[in-house]
Each structure stands twice: as C-alpha cells, then as structure tokens.
Enzyme design. Sequence first.
Site, PDB file in Angstrom:
ATOM      1  N   THR A 261      12.298   9.240  10.449  1.00 16.50           N
ATOM      2  CA  THR A 261      11.720   7.893  10.540  1.00 16.50           C
ATOM      3  C   THR A 261      10.200   7.881  10.332  1.00 16.50           C
ATOM      4  OG1 THR A 261      11.408   8.135  12.934  1.00 16.50           O
ATOM      5  CG2 THR A 261      13.490   7.147  12.182  1.00 16.50           C
TER       6      THR A 261
ATOM      7  N   HIS B 184      10.219  13.971   8.383  1.00 19.83           N
ATOM      8  CA  HIS B 184      10.795  13.423   9.612  1.00 19.83           C
ATOM      9  C   HIS B 184      11.600  12.179   9.233  1.00 19.83           C
ATOM     10  CE1 HIS B 184      10.944  11.247  13.428  1.00 19.83           C
ATOM     11  NE2 HIS B 184      10.691  12.400  14.029  1.00 19.83           N
TER      12      HIS B 184
ATOM     13  N   GLY C 192       4.615  22.452   9.998  1.00 21.41           N
ATOM     14  CA  GLY C 192       5.839  21.713  10.306  1.00 21.41           C
ATOM     15  C   GLY C 192       6.975  22.008   9.351  1.00 21.41           C
TER      16      GLY C 192
ATOM     17  N   GLY D 233       8.392  10.286   8.375  1.00 23.59           N
ATOM     18  CA  GLY D 233       7.921  10.866   7.114  1.00 23.59           C
ATOM     19  C   GLY D 233       7.035  12.083   7.285  1.00 23.59           C
TER      20      GLY D 233
ATOM     21  N   HIS E 114       0.839  -1.205   0.000  1.00 26.48           N
ATOM     22  CA  HIS E 114       0.000   0.000   0.000  1.00 26.48           C
ATOM     23  C   HIS E 114       0.874   1.255   0.000  1.00 26.48           C
ATOM     24  CE1 HIS E 114      -3.148   2.820   1.134  1.00 26.48           C
ATOM     25  NE2 HIS E 114      -4.035   1.857   0.963  1.00 26.48           N
TER      26      HIS E 114
ATOM     27  N   LYS F 140      10.925  19.496   5.505  1.00 27.11           N
ATOM     28  CA  LYS F 140      11.608  18.244   5.151  1.00 27.11           C
ATOM     29  C   LYS F 140      10.983  17.119   5.966  1.00 27.11           C
ATOM     30  CE  LYS F 140      15.128  18.789   8.632  1.00 27.11           C
ATOM     31  NZ  LYS F 140      16.404  18.441   9.145  1.00 27.11           N
TER      32      LYS F 140
END
Lengths: 302, 302
Positions: free
Chosen positions: A172, A170, A165, A174, A84, A168
Amino acid sequence: MAAMSIIECVPNISEGRDPGVVARIASALRDIAGVRLLDVQSDAAHHRSVLTLAGEAGPLKLAVLELFEQAMAAIDLREHKGEHPRMGAVDVVPFVPIEGVTMEACVALAKDVAQEVAKRFGVPVYLYEEAASAPSRRNLEDVRRGEFEGLAAKMQQSGWQPDFGPHKPHATAGATAIGARMPLIAYNINLATNRLDVAKKIAAGLRMSSGGYRFVKAMGLALEDRGIVQVSMNLTNYEKTPIFRVFETVKREAARYGVNVLESEIVGLVPSAALMQAAEFYLQLEGFSAKQVLENKLRGAE
Amino acid sequence: MAAMSIIECVPNISEGRDPGVVARIASALRDIAGVRLLDVQSDAAHHRSVLTLAGEAGPLKLAVLELFEQAMAAIDLREHKGEHPRMGAVDVVPFVPIEGVTMEACVALAKDVAQEVAKRFGVPVYLYEEAASAPSRRNLEDVRRGEFEGLAAKMQQSGWQPDFGPHKPHATAGATAIGARMPLIAYNINLATNRLDVAKKIAAGLRMSSGGYRFVKAMGLALEDRGIVQVSMNLTNYEKTPIFRVFETVKREAARYGVNVLESEIVGLVPSAALMQAAEFYLQLEGFSAKQVLENKLRGAE
C-alpha cells in the site's frame, strides 16, 4: 555558546484531498520536541501535500519515522490518482543543510533514516541527489519513473534494486526516495517586453540541460495579464551557481535583443547567504565574512 | 512562537589601562541572565573601554545598573587622563535596535535607565541622539564638549541642565550620556589610484556636513603601504542612507576623475538587513519581504 545546527526536511506525502488526514499528521509532527513544522501545503489536483520541518538531526529522524507511521496508516496508493508523479505513500524525503551543518551530515542523516524506515516499516528506499549511491540515481525523476504502478517490474531491472529494504514495493505504501540536497531557490526575472521568443531563448542559454549553468533549470513563459514575459527558474545550488551571476547573464542576453530587465522576484523562501553573496558581489566587498553579520554574532553562530 | 527582540547596548567606560578592573566589570556583566557580553575592547592611549552587550530590555537595564555600580567603585575621573574626550566614569550608553524591536522602544529604555541611574547613583544624565530632549542635545560631541573638567560650569549655562539627576557633576563619576541610535556601519571604499585629492573630494561630496547624504560621515585618506587612497566612512542610519546608494555615488564620482573603485570593505559588524537592501537593489527584486529569508522564518522572527 555552541552554535545550533539547522536542517530543513521537506517530505512530500500522497494525500492532498482529505484535510482531516493531513491535519492529524501535522498535529503528530508538532508534538515532537525539537522539531518545528513551518509549513503545510496541500494540492487537491496533485493529491499531494508538502510539509516543511526544521530542527537538528536527532529530532528530525524521530519526526520522519512518526510521519511514516501516520501516513502508512492513512494512505493506500492502490486507490491514489493525482496529477503529480508518485511512487510512495511518503513519496520523497529531502534533508537540506541550512546553518551550522554540512551537506555530508545531511547525507549521513538521509542514509540513517532510510535504513531505519526500511527496517521498521518494510518499505524499500532509494537514496537520491547528494545521498545517491550511483550517478544514475541522483535525479528524483529517474528514480520515480514508472511510478507506483511500475515499481514491482522496475525493481527487477538491473540497476534499480532499492538501497534499503525488500526488493519489492510495499503493498500500500510503495517505495520512498530519501536524500539530501541544497535549498532550492525559485527565482524569476521579468523582461520589459511581450516577446516570448526572447524569454525562451534566454532560458535555453541559461539552463544546464541545453548548455547553460550547472545548477539552473529555466523556462520562458508569458505573463499574459501583464503583457510581459518571464524567465522562470529553479536554482538548485546557489553556492555554486549564485543568483547574481544568473541575473547579470539574463540582463546581458536581454540587451542583445534590445530588451531591458524589468524586475526579478524570489518565490517563497531564500537562504540569507544567497542574498549576502549578491551584496558582496555588487558592493565589491573585500575580505567579508559571515562572522561580520551582527545577527550571526548575536546568535553565536559561526 | 513569539519573536525574541534583540537590543544592543555599547557602553563606553573611562578605564582602559588596568586589565584587572575591566575583567572584573566584564565578569559581573556575564553573570546577568538574559544578557550576552559580545565584546570588550580596551584602549590604553584613550584610557577607555568599549563593551558590547545584547539582550532584551529588562536584562539590559539590570546590566547597565550593575555596570554603574562596578565602574563608579573603580574609577575616579579626577585622576583620569586619556586621548579620548570623556565626561563620565560611565561615559556614554547607547541602546541600538537590532531585531524585533523599534527605535521608540529603545528611546523608552534609554529614558527609563537614565532616570534610574540618576536616582540610584546621583549621577546627572543627558539624553542624546534619538532619545535627546532637544535638537541641540542630539550630537554626543555637543553634549560632551568641555568634558569632565568643564561640567560644573556647563551645567549652569542655559540649555545645559541635565535631563535627570542633580545639576552638578558627581565628584568622581562626572555625568553620563544615555541614548538610542541606529547601528553604525564602518564602511570604506578603496580607489585604484594614489591621488589623495580625489578621495578627499569624493568624501566632501558624500558627508552631510558639507552637503552630502544625511547619515554619512566621510573622509579621504591615503593607504600609504598599498599606494592607494580610501574614502573612509561611518554610515549612521543604513535604513535611510543605504550602503548601495553610497557605493554607487562613490563609483560615479570616481569615474569623473577617471578613477575606478578597487573594492569596498565593512569594518566590524553589519546588520543583515543592510546587506539585504543591497541585494534587493541590485537584483531589482520586486515584492521582496524579510519574511522570505529562510533563517528569519526558522527563528519565528518577521
């Protein structure tokens, strides 16, 4: 007695193989007062789980924040492979108005939660569907295109800065899509024929993408074991494209090919109002109001 | 989470002219925990008020006992004259299963309340409808025939001893019928014609008393101001004689006279299941369950 409002929230997380992790997350959500965890479905091939929560806005916000806390501690997208598409440890968080609450309130809740998630966890968030900040961001597929691996590059493209936010992903976890939408209804109509071309032609006439109804996704498929075909649909806004209209259209189009409708089916849950609409239409009910439904009166709704 | 059961109780009292008395009774009922007083309707010509209560069995029993306490203190049937037939200060007390409760449980509640009323207040009680102790006592009209003034003589007749309490009427409060029944649906179908004979013929074909459906009471009448006619009905058991079947029958019979159905209407409240049935029928829904209704799932009911 004040009517209680009910919002549904259906977060999808990128973990569908470790039952221990999913159970820990579910347990943490069950501990939150004012929220009910209605359902948890894990899919190992997709490596993804879908949680269904219900409650009022305040408790749901707490639950989603707790979900991020737990999911980010357990999931590292750099090691995640599944069938998925996904871009986040918490991939997508839709809020759905069910009762005694407007879509506008769900949009406001989505924005509030998105801002807090970005601030507290440093995860970039895209608003989508009814909460989208631009038409190009309405569809989840467009927002998620490129997935986790393509996020860093996508965020540098014009028009794809996140709504909240850092610009770029995060490392781990995303990025996450948070939004508001109407309840989906999975609705199938079975035809008394084995002619797949008929199901496909009817589906094409129904779905928005090829000129059909605004809130219908449809495809024709064969039910091999039964020797019949099916028009398989998602109704994405039953208020504006009601079930009865879709049913009557399929019946009429099938007749054009000398084919009868055998039966229809609702897969999973359906809001009571979607069925009330059908009763009202077929019984030609004049001046009917949801206030006349005994259960609504008993519960002090409306 | 255990599903809550909901029983409706619709006592009729023989006071419809003194608003102060009705307000005092309503206020006493509102004070009972676990019972909601949904509606109070007084009719001066009938000299009668209809109260609508909802709750679980225990609290409803307390409410009915409190109602007898209050009504017997305020009402003297010897001085009561109104257009509506009556035999008691508290004339009739039906219990109606709404959700998460069986008819059997409502019958048991009716018997329990009847016994306690007879014991505590010395009022003879007849069980009726589903709670009746003999087929001849099912219909309220038969039980009440002769009214307050004829009660003393009636109770001496073979077959008309009360089910509980003394074999003579209470001096001022008469006797009471307590029973259990399905919710009534007041349902009208308007025809696009001014031909009263058509409405009357259709009504005669529909109602049980002249060979029609088991749970339909129907009559034809003219809506003079609109220049149309109406088939006016009470559906006394929508599970066994569903709305959609009645509607389709009227439509077909009207067509026989070259007449179209203009619209239908539900007067007052309707259980959600009665409309779900119609949606299921017209959409040809296969394998549908009430568990799929989102609101039912959210509330932990079936």
